[in-house]
Design an enzyme around this catalytic site. Sequence first.
Site, short mmCIF file in Angstrom:
data_model
loop_
_atom_site.label_atom_id
_atom_site.label_comp_id
_atom_site.label_asym_id
_atom_site.label_seq_id
_atom_site.Cartn_x
_atom_site.Cartn_y
_atom_site.Cartn_z
N GLY A 70 0.78 -1.22 0.00
CA GLY A 70 0.00 0.00 0.00
C GLY A 70 0.82 1.28 0.00
O GLY A 70 0.47 2.24 -0.68
N ASN A 149 -8.73 3.34 8.10
CA ASN A 149 -8.03 2.29 8.82
C ASN A 149 -8.19 2.38 10.34
O ASN A 149 -8.05 1.38 11.04
CB ASN A 149 -6.53 2.32 8.48
CG ASN A 149 -5.90 3.67 8.77
OD1 ASN A 149 -6.30 4.69 8.23
ND2 ASN A 149 -4.89 3.68 9.63
N GLN A 179 -7.79 -1.09 3.14
CA GLN A 179 -8.62 -1.66 4.20
C GLN A 179 -9.92 -2.26 3.67
O GLN A 179 -10.59 -3.01 4.38
CB GLN A 179 -8.95 -0.59 5.24
CG GLN A 179 -7.78 -0.13 6.08
CD GLN A 179 -7.29 -1.20 7.03
OE1 GLN A 179 -8.02 -2.08 7.46
NE2 GLN A 179 -6.00 -1.14 7.38
N SER A 198 -3.26 -3.96 -0.77
CA SER A 198 -2.12 -4.66 -0.17
C SER A 198 -2.54 -6.05 0.26
O SER A 198 -3.57 -6.23 0.91
CB SER A 198 -1.60 -3.86 1.03
OG SER A 198 -0.41 -4.41 1.54
N GLY A 199 -1.72 -7.05 -0.09
CA GLY A 199 -2.10 -8.45 0.10
C GLY A 199 -2.31 -8.89 1.53
O GLY A 199 -3.21 -9.68 1.82
N HIS A 200 -1.50 -8.38 2.46
CA HIS A 200 -1.57 -8.91 3.83
C HIS A 200 -2.80 -8.47 4.60
O HIS A 200 -3.06 -8.95 5.69
CB HIS A 200 -0.30 -8.55 4.60
CG HIS A 200 -0.18 -7.12 5.00
ND1 HIS A 200 -0.37 -6.69 6.28
CD2 HIS A 200 0.11 -6.01 4.28
CE1 HIS A 200 -0.19 -5.38 6.35
NE2 HIS A 200 0.10 -4.94 5.14
N THR A 236 12.70 -7.11 -9.73
CA THR A 236 12.39 -8.51 -9.97
C THR A 236 11.11 -8.89 -9.25
O THR A 236 10.95 -8.65 -8.06
CB THR A 236 13.55 -9.41 -9.49
OG1 THR A 236 14.73 -9.07 -10.22
CG2 THR A 236 13.22 -10.87 -9.70
N CYS A 324 0.66 7.85 20.08
CA CYS A 324 1.66 7.61 21.12
C CYS A 324 2.12 6.15 21.10
O CYS A 324 3.19 5.83 21.59
CB CYS A 324 1.12 7.95 22.50
SG CYS A 324 -0.27 6.93 23.04
#
Length: 398
Positions: A70, A149, A179, A198-200, A236, A324
């Site tokens: 992302g 998010n 998200q 984003s894949g994860h 690559t 924080c």
Amino acid sequence: MFVYCDNAATRPLCREALDAMRPWHEDNYGNASSIYKMARETKAVLENSRRSVAGNLGTEPGTVYFTSGGTEGDNWAIKCTLLRNPERKHIVIPATEHHAVLHTVQHIEKQGGDVTFLPVDKNGHISPASLKASLRPDTALVSIMAANNEIGTIAPVAALSRIVKEYDKNILFHTDAVQAVGHIPIAITPDIDLLTLSGHKFGGPKGVGVQYIAKRISMTPLLHGGGHERGLRSSTENIPGIVGLAAALSHSLGNMAENIRKTAALRDRLIHGIINAVPYSFLTGDPENRLPGNASFIFEAIEGESLVLQLDSLGICASSGSACSSSSLDPSHVLLAIGLPHELAHGSLRLTLSENNTEQEIDYVICSVREVTARLRYMSPLWDCIENKPTQRFWQEK
């Protein structure tokens, strides 16, 4: 008991992705840019994965580019939009965007770019009228995340992108859908030029993502080198990661309806349980139009970082909307943008669920949050000033 409630940060790798990736780690590790048989097989699975992702997103393979995730995708969309049209230096984003967008435009601002930060209401929504009013002849890009998010609010991306294109079809519209993809239906409409995922976030591996670039857009590269990804993203290719992402996306979309039903029910059980169990607690984000797994709260007279650490000692993985938790004394920019004063914004907790959570786990989290907040308030010098006094009116007045 161990309970994982930080799925917005990352999800565990799903079995489907792991099984799909294994051969491309162990047996066929060829470089897709080489010409021998092993490499040709690697190139073939790369393109098969591209077709699979494109089909699942409802687009053509030629619009799909594989990235590292992302952050790279957001940087690519923003920086290279300005490079392709130097005459336009104005960018529009909501004040609640992810740091990958926010920090990128702040960097561009320091380099002479012009950025409009749109205000949001208490639920995190921008006004369509304010979006329209922010557009100018020199506007290059509007970037609006599909789902926040931190507070889980879902944006009406299709309607907002239409406003932009009705004003000027040459303004590019980008959405950070990191998200959202895999968790709620996402349609790539003709008014969306760029989309990042984003894949994860949906059970794929870390370090791999996708950038959708509409075919009508002549985009410039962010990374230069060997000319991979049709000359637009040199490096690559991460073949195991790409294969895993494609498998995870297929799995998540194939089970989306059932996952939404189950996860939303757990989320609602968690929200109602905490609000009823903990006095002076409030839900942040849109109470209706939010991600199925997102439950984000504010607790008065509580420090979010302390709450997260205390829950960790009870086996619960959670996060705080307060920055924080990332070594900053400032509260979350998202919580400040929705109008929270600093003293309230510091007392945030984000619990993000998946279909793998259970009702037993949710009940344990509710009891644990009640126990920990009571303990922390007992030690807080602020609690005596708040207890038995009228509840903050922020939530009712905004």
